[in-house]
Scaffold this motif. Structure first.
Motif, PDB file in Angstrom:
ATOM      1  N   ALA A  84       0.649  -1.133   0.080  1.00 58.95           N
ATOM      2  CA  ALA A  84       0.104  -0.018   0.008  1.00 58.95           C
ATOM      3  C   ALA A  84       0.883   1.298  -0.014  1.00 58.95           C
ATOM      4  CB  ALA A  84      -1.038  -0.042   1.149  1.00 58.95           C
ATOM      5  N   GLY A  85       0.450   2.095  -1.066  1.00 64.22           N
ATOM      6  CA  GLY A  85       1.389   3.411  -1.152  1.00 64.22           C
ATOM      7  C   GLY A  85       0.735   4.378  -0.283  1.00 64.22           C
ATOM      8  N   GLN A 120      -8.168 -14.114 -10.891  1.00 63.45           N
ATOM      9  CA  GLN A 120      -7.946 -13.013 -10.040  1.00 63.45           C
ATOM     10  C   GLN A 120      -6.619 -12.586  -9.727  1.00 63.45           C
ATOM     11  OE1 GLN A 120     -10.544 -12.818  -6.742  1.00 63.45           O
ATOM     12  NE2 GLN A 120      -9.307 -11.340  -5.769  1.00 63.45           N
ATOM     13  N   GLY A 121      -6.087 -11.383 -10.136  1.00 63.80           N
ATOM     14  CA  GLY A 121      -4.884 -11.117  -9.889  1.00 63.80           C
ATOM     15  C   GLY A 121      -4.748 -10.819  -8.393  1.00 63.80           C
ATOM     16  N   PRO A 122      -3.497 -10.418  -8.272  1.00 68.99           N
ATOM     17  CA  PRO A 122      -3.213  -9.730  -6.736  1.00 68.99           C
ATOM     18  C   PRO A 122      -3.817  -8.271  -6.808  1.00 68.99           C
ATOM     19  CG  PRO A 122      -1.231  -9.799  -8.180  1.00 68.99           C
ATOM     20  CD  PRO A 122      -2.104 -10.420  -8.807  1.00 68.99           C
ATOM     21  N   THR A 123      -4.086  -7.945  -5.717  1.00 72.19           N
ATOM     22  CA  THR A 123      -4.727  -6.607  -5.571  1.00 72.19           C
ATOM     23  C   THR A 123      -3.567  -5.519  -5.788  1.00 72.19           C
ATOM     24  OG1 THR A 123      -6.353  -7.349  -4.025  1.00 72.19           O
ATOM     25  CG2 THR A 123      -6.174  -4.881  -4.102  1.00 72.19           C
ATOM     26  N   GLY A 124      -3.896  -4.618  -6.661  1.00 74.06           N
ATOM     27  CA  GLY A 124      -2.691  -3.682  -6.908  1.00 74.06           C
ATOM     28  C   GLY A 124      -2.846  -2.452  -5.790  1.00 74.06           C
ATOM     29  N   LEU A 125      -2.086  -1.330  -6.079  1.00 78.77           N
ATOM     30  CA  LEU A 125      -2.034  -0.238  -4.783  1.00 78.77           C
ATOM     31  C   LEU A 125      -3.248   0.670  -5.839  1.00 78.77           C
ATOM     32  CD1 LEU A 125       1.611   0.631  -4.756  1.00 78.77           C
ATOM     33  CD2 LEU A 125       0.181  -0.711  -3.114  1.00 78.77           C
ATOM     34  N   GLN A 126      -3.767   1.209  -4.754  1.00 75.58           N
ATOM     35  CA  GLN A 126      -4.985   2.062  -5.258  1.00 75.58           C
ATOM     36  C   GLN A 126      -4.227   3.468  -5.537  1.00 75.58           C
ATOM     37  OE1 GLN A 126      -7.842   2.832  -2.134  1.00 75.58           O
ATOM     38  NE2 GLN A 126      -8.776   4.650  -3.234  1.00 75.58           N
ATOM     39  N   GLY A 127      -4.887   3.792  -6.877  1.00 70.19           N
ATOM     40  CA  GLY A 127      -4.195   5.162  -7.222  1.00 70.19           C
ATOM     41  C   GLY A 127      -4.945   6.273  -7.146  1.00 70.19           C
ATOM     42  N   PRO A 128      -4.546   7.386  -7.250  1.00 66.59           N
ATOM     43  CA  PRO A 128      -5.416   8.583  -7.008  1.00 66.59           C
ATOM     44  C   PRO A 128      -6.554   8.771  -7.815  1.00 66.59           C
ATOM     45  CG  PRO A 128      -3.692   9.128  -8.438  1.00 66.59           C
ATOM     46  CD  PRO A 128      -3.316   7.564  -8.124  1.00 66.59           C
TER      47      PRO A 128
END
Length: 359
Positions: free
Chosen positions: A61-62, A88-96
């Protein structure tokens, strides 16, 4: 290493998302990690030495960026053809958050996407005005009893109440220990002398000891015959007197008293081997004493058929009275036997009798 893993995860996520829209489910890219070296690679299939971590990876998490200004809502584009669901892929970081586009037409609802991670909690907003009091809720369960407080000071004594009714009597208590013995009372006056009792026997000790050295035989079966005694060992006030057949059979006393008569008779047989019976009883003044008889049985030959008859009688006699030992047999083979000495044993008398005053 951590930077390389992060870069690889982003690349894998990009390719997986690309594969969801361009490839069928069977050809979906997978993230394969070597079980020993932990090296990660992308492939449509993982080997036996690798494990598929496509669905287990999560991005880091960024830091949350500042929220952007709302954009103009864009037009809703036409809904595309629904593709096959990819892995289902891994959950990426939430972008702006981007600017909101112009609101388009409502398209056909697509499949629900994966839920992203929960973002950091925003700052707490100002407290709103207090709402109206709601209805009282149900009474909750009673809490645990608190510790007992310190005891307060004692109050003043109240007035004495009326005496209550007497309760039922309790059970009797255990008996107490015995008290100490009291002092002995004074000796009472001596009572009057009682009447003198009858004069008792003033002299005891009359006795006689006798035996016979001959073998005695019966003259007929089942016929009473007196046992004889031809020798006196010693005597005092007791003697043996001849009967009418001139045989020494009458044991006679000079003094009245209670006498104990003891005897032993050596029983045997001089022929035959059948069972024979002898009866022995006491006679007083020529008459059988009731319930004084005893019956014995001898079985076997003259060598093996041996027995000793020995017991005693207590009899009351007055001065000058006599007693006799009587016997009868079922077979003339049965005798009262005398035997010569066989060293080291002395001779055997056929009969031994003692008569002793005991009262």
């Amino acid at each position: 290493m951590r930077s390389r893993l992060k870069t690889g995860v982003f690349l894998a996520l990009f390719l997986i998302l690309l594969g969801v829209s361009t490839s069928p489910a069977a050809n979906t890219l997978k993230i394969c990690q070597n079980k020993k070296s932990s090296v990660i690679r992308l492939s449509f299939t993982c080997t036996s030495s690798e494990k598929n971590i496509t669905t287990s990876l999560k991005g880091y998490a960024g830091t949350a960026g500042p929220p952007g200004a709302p954009g103009i809502q864009g037009l809703v584009g036409p809904q595309g053809i629904k593709g096959e669901a990819g892995v289902q892929g891994p959950t990426g970081l939430q972008g702006p958050v981007g600017p909101q586009g112009i609101k388009g037409d409502v398209g056909v609802q697509g499949p629900t996407g994966l839920q992203g991670p929960v973002g950091p909690q925003g700052a707490t907003g100002a407290t709103g005005p207090q709402g109206a009091t709601g209805p009282q809720g149900p009474v909750g369960p009673q809490g645990a009893t608190g510790a007992t407080g310190a005891q307060g000071p004692a109050g003043s004594t109240g007035a004495t109440g009326a005496t209550g009714a007497q309760g039922p009597a309790g059970s009797t208590g255990a008996t107490g220990a015995t008290g100490a013995t009291g002092a002995t009372g004074a000796t009472g006056a001596t009572g009057a002398t009682g009447a003198q009792g009858p004069t008792g026997i003033t002299t005891l000790g009359y006795y006689g000891s006798f035996y016979d050295t001959t073998s005695q035989v019966a003259l007929a079966i089942n016929t009473a015959r007196a046992m004889q005694l031809n020798n006196t060992d010693f005597s005092n006030g007791v003697s043996v007197v001849n009967d009418t057949n001139n045989r020494a059979t009458k044991i006679t006393v000079v003094n009245s008293g209670i006498y104990n008569l003891q005897f032993s008779a050596q029983l045997s047989r001089n022929a035959g081997n059948n069972s024979v019976i002898i009866n022995i009883w006491l006679a007083k003044e020529g008459t059988a004493v009731p319930y004084s008889n005893t019956k014995l049985t001898l079985t076997g030959t003259d060598d093996s058929a041996k027995a000793v008859a020995a017991w005693n009688f207590l009899v009351a006699l007055t001065a000058g009275q006599y007693v006799q030992l009587m016997w009868s047999v079922s077979d003339l083979d049965l005798i009262i036997e005398a035997a010569a000495e066989v060293l080291p044993a002395p001779a055997i008398p056929s009969l031994i009798v003692t008569l002793t005053q005991v009262g």
